[in-house]
Write a protein that holds these residues in place. Structure first.
Motif, PDB file in Angstrom:
ATOM      1  N   LEU A 185      19.047  13.048  32.814  1.00  0.00           N
ATOM      2  CA  LEU A 185      18.175  12.025  32.234  1.00  0.00           C
ATOM      3  C   LEU A 185      17.051  12.655  31.413  1.00  0.00           C
ATOM      4  O   LEU A 185      16.703  12.171  30.325  1.00  0.00           O
ATOM      5  CB  LEU A 185      17.585  11.167  33.370  1.00  0.00           C
ATOM      6  CG  LEU A 185      16.824   9.910  32.966  1.00  0.00           C
ATOM      7  CD1 LEU A 185      17.705   8.957  32.152  1.00  0.00           C
ATOM      8  CD2 LEU A 185      16.285   9.185  34.192  1.00  0.00           C
ATOM      9  N   LEU A 195      18.342  13.570  28.109  1.00  0.00           N
ATOM     10  CA  LEU A 195      18.601  12.414  27.233  1.00  0.00           C
ATOM     11  C   LEU A 195      17.306  11.794  26.721  1.00  0.00           C
ATOM     12  O   LEU A 195      17.179  11.481  25.537  1.00  0.00           O
ATOM     13  CB  LEU A 195      19.416  11.343  27.984  1.00  0.00           C
ATOM     14  CG  LEU A 195      20.877  11.638  28.253  1.00  0.00           C
ATOM     15  CD1 LEU A 195      21.455  10.621  29.234  1.00  0.00           C
ATOM     16  CD2 LEU A 195      21.663  11.602  26.943  1.00  0.00           C
ATOM     17  N   SER A 196      16.346  11.582  27.658  1.00  0.00           N
ATOM     18  CA  SER A 196      15.108  10.906  27.264  1.00  0.00           C
ATOM     19  C   SER A 196      13.998  11.231  28.255  1.00  0.00           C
ATOM     20  O   SER A 196      13.972  10.663  29.363  1.00  0.00           O
ATOM     21  CB  SER A 196      15.329   9.394  27.196  1.00  0.00           C
ATOM     22  OG  SER A 196      14.117   8.719  27.062  1.00  0.00           O
ATOM     23  N   VAL A 201      20.650   4.807  27.899  1.00  0.00           N
ATOM     24  CA  VAL A 201      19.352   5.501  28.025  1.00  0.00           C
ATOM     25  C   VAL A 201      18.622   5.479  26.687  1.00  0.00           C
ATOM     26  O   VAL A 201      17.403   5.241  26.625  1.00  0.00           O
ATOM     27  CB  VAL A 201      19.562   6.951  28.531  1.00  0.00           C
ATOM     28  CG1 VAL A 201      18.266   7.752  28.422  1.00  0.00           C
ATOM     29  CG2 VAL A 201      20.064   6.956  29.958  1.00  0.00           C
ATOM     30  N   LYS A 202      19.341   5.733  25.598  1.00  0.00           N
ATOM     31  CA  LYS A 202      18.713   5.744  24.272  1.00  0.00           C
ATOM     32  C   LYS A 202      18.141   4.361  23.908  1.00  0.00           C
ATOM     33  O   LYS A 202      17.061   4.250  23.334  1.00  0.00           O
ATOM     34  CB  LYS A 202      19.748   6.161  23.216  1.00  0.00           C
ATOM     35  CG  LYS A 202      20.093   7.649  23.279  1.00  0.00           C
ATOM     36  CD  LYS A 202      18.890   8.506  22.927  1.00  0.00           C
ATOM     37  CE  LYS A 202      19.193  10.001  23.035  1.00  0.00           C
ATOM     38  NZ  LYS A 202      17.952  10.816  22.912  1.00  0.00           N
ATOM     39  N   LEU A 254      10.671  -1.608  32.121  1.00  0.00           N
ATOM     40  CA  LEU A 254      11.998  -1.004  32.266  1.00  0.00           C
ATOM     41  C   LEU A 254      13.038  -2.064  32.607  1.00  0.00           C
ATOM     42  O   LEU A 254      14.153  -2.050  32.052  1.00  0.00           O
ATOM     43  CB  LEU A 254      11.960   0.069  33.375  1.00  0.00           C
ATOM     44  CG  LEU A 254      13.300   0.716  33.743  1.00  0.00           C
ATOM     45  CD1 LEU A 254      13.939   1.424  32.540  1.00  0.00           C
ATOM     46  CD2 LEU A 254      13.117   1.708  34.888  1.00  0.00           C
ATOM     47  N   LEU A 271       9.788   7.588  34.090  1.00  0.00           N
ATOM     48  CA  LEU A 271       9.510   6.248  34.647  1.00  0.00           C
ATOM     49  C   LEU A 271       9.805   6.223  36.142  1.00  0.00           C
ATOM     50  O   LEU A 271      10.647   6.958  36.633  1.00  0.00           O
ATOM     51  CB  LEU A 271      10.376   5.194  33.946  1.00  0.00           C
ATOM     52  CG  LEU A 271      10.076   4.905  32.475  1.00  0.00           C
ATOM     53  CD1 LEU A 271      11.154   3.987  31.884  1.00  0.00           C
ATOM     54  CD2 LEU A 271       8.709   4.241  32.326  1.00  0.00           C
ATOM     55  N   SER A 272       9.109   5.328  36.827  1.00  0.00           N
ATOM     56  CA  SER A 272       9.333   5.172  38.267  1.00  0.00           C
ATOM     57  C   SER A 272      10.618   4.384  38.497  1.00  0.00           C
ATOM     58  O   SER A 272      10.879   3.381  37.812  1.00  0.00           O
ATOM     59  CB  SER A 272       8.159   4.429  38.905  1.00  0.00           C
ATOM     60  OG  SER A 272       8.490   4.030  40.210  1.00  0.00           O
ATOM     61  N   ALA A 290      11.018  10.235  28.161  1.00  0.00           N
ATOM     62  CA  ALA A 290      10.229   9.015  28.396  1.00  0.00           C
ATOM     63  C   ALA A 290      10.820   8.200  29.539  1.00  0.00           C
ATOM     64  O   ALA A 290      10.089   7.700  30.406  1.00  0.00           O
ATOM     65  CB  ALA A 290      10.180   8.183  27.116  1.00  0.00           C
ATOM     66  N   VAL A 291      12.146   8.073  29.549  1.00  0.00           N
ATOM     67  CA  VAL A 291      12.801   7.280  30.602  1.00  0.00           C
ATOM     68  C   VAL A 291      12.806   8.069  31.911  1.00  0.00           C
ATOM     69  O   VAL A 291      12.638   7.497  32.992  1.00  0.00           O
ATOM     70  CB  VAL A 291      14.239   6.906  30.176  1.00  0.00           C
ATOM     71  CG1 VAL A 291      14.959   6.126  31.271  1.00  0.00           C
ATOM     72  CG2 VAL A 291      14.218   6.067  28.895  1.00  0.00           C
ATOM     73  N   LEU A 319       5.030  -0.499  33.576  1.00  0.00           N
ATOM     74  CA  LEU A 319       6.240   0.179  33.112  1.00  0.00           C
ATOM     75  C   LEU A 319       7.489  -0.202  33.904  1.00  0.00           C
ATOM     76  O   LEU A 319       8.577  -0.291  33.335  1.00  0.00           O
ATOM     77  CB  LEU A 319       6.049   1.699  33.170  1.00  0.00           C
ATOM     78  CG  LEU A 319       5.246   2.301  32.014  1.00  0.00           C
ATOM     79  CD1 LEU A 319       4.991   3.791  32.253  1.00  0.00           C
ATOM     80  CD2 LEU A 319       5.982   2.124  30.681  1.00  0.00           C
ATOM     81  N   ILE A 326      17.152   2.070  26.006  1.00  0.00           N
ATOM     82  CA  ILE A 326      15.997   1.793  26.876  1.00  0.00           C
ATOM     83  C   ILE A 326      14.771   2.551  26.371  1.00  0.00           C
ATOM     84  O   ILE A 326      13.655   2.003  26.304  1.00  0.00           O
ATOM     85  CB  ILE A 326      16.335   2.154  28.340  1.00  0.00           C
ATOM     86  CG1 ILE A 326      17.325   1.124  28.904  1.00  0.00           C
ATOM     87  CG2 ILE A 326      15.087   2.225  29.207  1.00  0.00           C
ATOM     88  CD1 ILE A 326      17.935   1.505  30.216  1.00  0.00           C
ATOM     89  N   GLU A 327      14.990   3.790  25.978  1.00  0.00           N
ATOM     90  CA  GLU A 327      13.881   4.585  25.432  1.00  0.00           C
ATOM     91  C   GLU A 327      13.293   3.886  24.206  1.00  0.00           C
ATOM     92  O   GLU A 327      12.063   3.780  24.068  1.00  0.00           O
ATOM     93  CB  GLU A 327      14.400   5.976  25.052  1.00  0.00           C
ATOM     94  CG  GLU A 327      13.311   6.893  24.511  1.00  0.00           C
ATOM     95  CD  GLU A 327      13.882   8.207  23.985  1.00  0.00           C
ATOM     96  OE1 GLU A 327      13.375   9.267  24.338  1.00  0.00           O
ATOM     97  OE2 GLU A 327      14.865   8.148  23.191  1.00  0.00           O
ATOM     98  N   TYR A 386      21.297   5.373  37.437  1.00  0.00           N
ATOM     99  CA  TYR A 386      19.850   5.572  37.501  1.00  0.00           C
ATOM    100  C   TYR A 386      19.305   5.233  38.888  1.00  0.00           C
ATOM    101  O   TYR A 386      18.516   5.984  39.455  1.00  0.00           O
ATOM    102  CB  TYR A 386      19.173   4.696  36.440  1.00  0.00           C
ATOM    103  CG  TYR A 386      17.674   4.882  36.330  1.00  0.00           C
ATOM    104  CD1 TYR A 386      17.122   5.930  35.572  1.00  0.00           C
ATOM    105  CD2 TYR A 386      16.791   4.011  36.971  1.00  0.00           C
ATOM    106  CE1 TYR A 386      15.742   6.090  35.460  1.00  0.00           C
ATOM    107  CE2 TYR A 386      15.414   4.169  36.857  1.00  0.00           C
ATOM    108  CZ  TYR A 386      14.902   5.209  36.111  1.00  0.00           C
ATOM    109  OH  TYR A 386      13.525   5.374  36.006  1.00  0.00           O
ATOM    110  N   TYR A 411      26.480   5.517  29.542  1.00  0.00           N
ATOM    111  CA  TYR A 411      25.179   5.814  30.132  1.00  0.00           C
ATOM    112  C   TYR A 411      24.230   6.398  29.085  1.00  0.00           C
ATOM    113  O   TYR A 411      23.064   6.014  28.994  1.00  0.00           O
ATOM    114  CB  TYR A 411      25.365   6.786  31.300  1.00  0.00           C
ATOM    115  CG  TYR A 411      24.077   7.167  31.999  1.00  0.00           C
ATOM    116  CD1 TYR A 411      23.320   6.236  32.708  1.00  0.00           C
ATOM    117  CD2 TYR A 411      23.599   8.492  31.946  1.00  0.00           C
ATOM    118  CE1 TYR A 411      22.141   6.585  33.348  1.00  0.00           C
ATOM    119  CE2 TYR A 411      22.417   8.866  32.584  1.00  0.00           C
ATOM    120  CZ  TYR A 411      21.707   7.894  33.288  1.00  0.00           C
ATOM    121  OH  TYR A 411      20.535   8.252  33.919  1.00  0.00           O
TER     122      TYR A 411
END
Lengths: 235, 183
Positions: free
Chosen positions: A11, A14-15, B173-174, B126, A21-22, A17-18, B122, B176-177, B145, B169
């Motif tokens: 993860l 990939l990102s 993720v992209k 999300l 996150l919690s 920022a993500v 956040l 969501i970012e 996740y 997946y």
């Protein structure tokens, strides 16, 4: 919650920022839900199982169930059933035959075109009225002397009505006093009698000539042939 | 892959009438929270999640006697939960289409109606981002996740190749970012 290192690295690649996150779920769950759920689930399954058992018991296709049990049949019903049905059929046939014969005796003929007949009469009346109207209008407008006017007929009717007012005694005394100038007796008179009657009537020769001028030649010729002795005055 | 030792024991107990309810209760207690959250992330509303979870365990009760022991119980349960959730969502879509109810609440609206929702936080942002994803990507993202499910196991649950799941997946993720950074 500590994340699986392999999944965390994936993860992060990939990102970031993500990845930062919690992963905590913010959703609210009623208190004690998970503690009570297994028992509630069992209750649900037991209720469904009992329902299934009851459904299986109540099925009409269960071989052990006597389907005729709740109903009673009189003793010997099925033994006499066929005979009863045949008697019923014979009775029905007899009733039908009586009904048909009664119908034949009293049957009357009903015209299929009763209403149509009235229509025909009405149409004929309308056509007749139209033709009569057309003939009347034609005769009055064009001035033809067809004796269809209502005036003379009305006069004749009026004279007939007036004559009825004269008594039969008065009428016979009039005929006696007038010495027979009735039309039927005029033809039976000889020439002298006619001359006498004309003298009585004070008709001169000139007036007779005028009367005879209107007579047709055929009638005069016929009169001469029948009366060779008669003196004929010619123009 | 063979079943876990404790799952194997529970399945054996389930085959015995006297211990059937006890074995079932143990299975429910062991997997209920994981399965509940898997369903809840998909249907959002608690009551809907509860209905789907109950229906799912009724099917487990009826199907457990014929469960093939060469499969993993955990995978089998997830597959049933996923299918029940998708069926529920499909029924809701059809109901909304038949009734022409434009006000029928979508998943995002259900999320906003949740107790304690705050679009600035956040964790809620999300959740909003996840609801924007296509259905398949949403399931894959949640399983990876939140449940941290390996691709090969996910492949058995969703009956899709591991490579396709990995691609899904990554796409998820992209997206969501992008949503987090731009909202």
């Amino acid at each position: 919650m500590k994340r699986n290192p392999e999944i965390g690295q994936e993860l992060l690649g990939l990102s970031p920022a993500v990845a930062n996150l919690s992963a905590r779920m913010p959703f609210h769950v009623p208190e004690g839900y998970f503690e009570l759920f297994p028992e509630r689930m069992l209750d649900l399954l037991r209720a469904e199982h009992e329902f299934d058992i009851e459904s299986a018991k109540s099925t009409i296709f269960d071989a052990k169930t006597d389907i005729s049990a709740p109903f009673m049949v009189p003793d010997g019903y099925f033994e006499g059933l066929s005979g009863n049905i045949l008697n019923k059929i014979r009775e029905n046939e007899l009733e039908s035959a009586k009904f048909i014969s009664g119908q034949k005796q009293t049957a009357r003929v009903i015209s299929m075109g009763g209403r149509k007949k009235w229509l025909n009469y009405a149409a004929a009346a309308v056509i007749t009225a139209f033709l009569a109207g057309a003939i009347y209008l034609y005769s009055t407008i064009s001035g033809n002397d067809i004796p269809v006017s209502s005036q003379p007929l009305a006069s004749v009717e009026k004279l007939e009505k007036d004559s009825l007012k004269v008594s039969s005694e008065a009428l016979s005394s009039f005929l006696d006093e007038s010495d027979g100038l009735v039309e039927s007796e005029v033809f039976e008179m000889d020439v002298d009698s006619i001359a006498q009657n004309l003298a009585i009537l004070e008709i001169n020769e000139m007036e007779i000539r005028t009367i005879l001028e209107g007579l047709p030649d055929d009638a005069i010729s016929k009169y001469i042939l029948e009366n060779p002795d008669a003196e004929v005055v010619t123009n | 892959m063979a079943v876990h030792a404790d799952d194997q024991e529970l399945l054996s107990l389930f085959q015995i009438p006297e211990s059937k309810e006890k074995a079932f209760t143990a299975i429910v207690k062991k997997y209920q929270e994981k399965l509940y959250w898997h369903i809840r992330r998909m249907v959002v509303d608690h009551e809907d999640a509860n209905d789907v979870l109950q229906n799912m365990f009724i099917k487990v009760w009826k199907g457990l006697e014929n469960f093939r022991e060469d499969a993993q119980l955990y995978t089998w349960l997830y597959r049933i939960a996923t299918n029940e959730s998708l069926t529920f969502l499909e029924q809701q879509k059809k109901r909304a289409a038949v009734s022409f109810d434009e006000m029928a609440p979508g998943l995002s609206n259900k999320l906003i109606a949740e107790k304690g929702f705050d679009a600035q936080k956040l964790e809620w942002k999300l959740q909003l981002a996840i609801q924007q994803l296509p259905e398949k990507q949403r399931i894959v993202f949640n399983l990876r996740y939140y449940d941290e499910m390996p691709y090969d196991e996910m492949s058995r649950v969703l009956e899709t190749s591991a490579g396709a799941l990995k691609a899904s997946y990554h796409h998820a993720v992209k997206k969501i970012e992008d949503f987090i950074l731009n909202h």
